[in-house]
Design an enzyme around this catalytic site. Structure first.
Site, short mmCIF file in Angstrom:
data_model
loop_
_atom_site.label_atom_id
_atom_site.label_comp_id
_atom_site.label_asym_id
_atom_site.label_seq_id
_atom_site.Cartn_x
_atom_site.Cartn_y
_atom_site.Cartn_z
N GLY A 1 0.78 -1.23 0.00
CA GLY A 1 0.00 0.00 0.00
C GLY A 1 0.81 1.28 0.00
O GLY A 1 0.33 2.31 0.48
N THR A 2 2.02 1.27 -0.60
CA THR A 2 2.77 2.53 -0.60
C THR A 2 2.13 3.55 -1.53
O THR A 2 2.20 4.75 -1.27
CB THR A 2 4.26 2.33 -0.98
OG1 THR A 2 4.35 1.82 -2.31
CG2 THR A 2 4.94 1.39 0.00
N ASN A 3 1.51 3.10 -2.62
CA ASN A 3 0.79 4.06 -3.48
C ASN A 3 -0.43 4.62 -2.77
O ASN A 3 -0.73 5.81 -2.88
CB ASN A 3 0.40 3.41 -4.81
CG ASN A 3 1.55 3.41 -5.79
OD1 ASN A 3 1.93 4.46 -6.31
ND2 ASN A 3 2.14 2.24 -6.03
N MET B 1 -4.33 -7.14 -6.97
CA MET B 1 -3.84 -8.29 -7.73
C MET B 1 -4.95 -9.23 -8.21
O MET B 1 -4.75 -10.44 -8.31
CB MET B 1 -2.81 -9.07 -6.88
CG MET B 1 -1.61 -8.27 -6.48
SD MET B 1 -0.77 -7.49 -7.89
CE MET B 1 0.07 -8.91 -8.58
N ILE C 1 -7.83 -9.69 -11.39
CA ILE C 1 -8.30 -9.18 -12.68
C ILE C 1 -9.79 -8.92 -12.56
O ILE C 1 -10.55 -9.78 -12.08
CB ILE C 1 -8.00 -10.20 -13.81
CG1 ILE C 1 -6.47 -10.31 -13.98
CG2 ILE C 1 -8.66 -9.77 -15.11
CD1 ILE C 1 -6.03 -11.39 -14.92
N LEU C 2 -10.21 -7.73 -12.98
CA LEU C 2 -11.62 -7.36 -12.82
C LEU C 2 -12.43 -7.80 -14.04
O LEU C 2 -11.93 -7.79 -15.17
CB LEU C 2 -11.73 -5.84 -12.65
CG LEU C 2 -11.00 -5.31 -11.41
CD1 LEU C 2 -10.89 -3.79 -11.45
CD2 LEU C 2 -11.71 -5.76 -10.13
N ASN D 1 -5.49 2.70 -12.97
CA ASN D 1 -4.53 1.71 -12.46
C ASN D 1 -3.14 2.29 -12.61
O ASN D 1 -2.90 3.15 -13.46
CB ASN D 1 -4.65 0.43 -13.28
CG ASN D 1 -3.71 -0.66 -12.79
OD1 ASN D 1 -3.54 -0.83 -11.56
ND2 ASN D 1 -3.07 -1.38 -13.69
N HIS E 1 0.73 0.81 -13.30
CA HIS E 1 1.42 -0.41 -13.73
C HIS E 1 2.91 -0.11 -13.84
O HIS E 1 3.29 0.92 -14.43
CB HIS E 1 0.86 -0.86 -15.09
CG HIS E 1 1.47 -2.13 -15.57
ND1 HIS E 1 1.10 -3.36 -15.08
CD2 HIS E 1 2.46 -2.35 -16.47
CE1 HIS E 1 1.82 -4.29 -15.67
NE2 HIS E 1 2.66 -3.71 -16.52
C1 GRF Z 1 3.26 -1.06 -7.62
O1 GRF Z 1 4.51 -1.34 -8.19
C2 GRF Z 1 2.25 -0.84 -8.70
O2 GRF Z 1 2.80 -0.29 -9.86
C3 GRF Z 1 1.76 -2.22 -8.98
O3 GRF Z 1 1.74 -2.86 -7.74
C4 GRF Z 1 2.69 -2.25 -6.87
C5 GRF Z 1 1.93 -1.84 -5.64
O4 GRF Z 1 2.78 -1.37 -4.64
N1 GRF Z 1 0.49 -2.21 -9.66
P1 GRF Z 1 2.15 -0.74 -3.32
O5 GRF Z 1 1.24 -1.79 -2.70
O6 GRF Z 1 1.42 0.49 -3.71
O7 GRF Z 1 3.33 -0.46 -2.44
#
Ligand code: GRF
Length: 220
Positions: A15-17, A93, A95-96, A110, A112
């Site tokens: 969940g860093t994003n 993770m 697929i929808l 999304n 990627h």
């Molecule tokens: C990221 O590299 C994103 O691009 C991919 O999954 C990873 C998620 O990382 N879709 P985080 O859980 O947000 O740290």
């Protein structure tokens, strides 16, 4: 103060994003609130990140459903119940189904970790290294029913260094993901982004295939 846009985040991992988006909501630079964080993984770090700042969370475990469309239906309902106006996939993770994607078409993004259309799917960093690419990166795109195939909103380009491993490269790219994902969400909140007939209209102009052109620097 103008109305905050309600974002729903779907995440399966660390969940860093999600954290980057939470931080930008909290410092006021993103005119949004996270209405709900949904995970399919009870052990997702994203859950702790959200609940530690009082963001509502929900675990909808895909293993509790025998059919993919039933799982998707439960997620759609939860997002609707939370009044979500933008859905952000942040390391989700699963697929929808097309039903899900079409329900939120134009409101579903999304991130990627590759320069799409290169390397859809998994192991993107290793594939870039194995191919001898001089640069790699990340793409924020609108989601369409084709996996990792929707139009690009913005990309961050990162050089591949001589001694890069997949892990080193992934970490460097991740730092840029944390900049471009909140930025794309901010553009959406400002009403600058629209998905129209499979293309993106950005600030009333048709966006080229590589998305918004941007000079992004590594944060010190
Ligand atoms: C990221 O590299 C994103 O691009 C991919 O999954 C990873 C998620 O990382 N879709 P985080 O859980 O947000 O740290």
């Amino acid at each position: 103060m103008s109305k905050l846009l309600r974002i729903g985040v779907l995440a399966s991992g660390g969940g860093t994003n999600l954290q980057a988006i939470i931080d930008r909501c909290m410092d006021g630079s993103l005119a949004a609130e996270i209405a709900v964080v949904i995970t399919n993984n009870p052990g997702a770090g994203a859950l702790d990140r959200a609940s530690s700042v009082g963001v509502p969370t929900l675990c909808i475990n895909h293993r509790d459903f025998s059919q993919r469309h039933e799982f998707d239906g439960a997620v759609v309902k939860a997002l609707q119940d939370a009044g979500v106006e933008l859905v952000v996939l942040a390391g989700f993770m699963r697929i929808l189904t097309p039903h899900f994607v079409n329900r939120f078409l134009g409101q579903l993004m999304n991130i990627h970790p590759s320069l799409l259309p290169k390397y859809p799917g998994l192991h993107t960093h290793q594939r870039a290294i194995d191919a001898g690419d001089s640069e790699a990166g990340a793409t924020v795109h609108f989601v369409t029913p084709e996996l990792d195939g929707g139009p690009t909103i913005v990309q961050a380009r990162v050089p591949v260094l001589k001694n890069d491993t997949a892990e080193l490269l992934a970490n460097r790219i991740l730092a840029f993901e944390h900049q471009i994902y909140p930025l794309a969400a901010e553009w959406f909140c400002q009403g600058l982004l629209e998905l129209r007939d499979g293309n993106i209209i950005f600030d009333n102009e048709l966006l080229p295939a590589e998305g918004v052109s941007l000079e992004i620097r590594e944060k010190q």
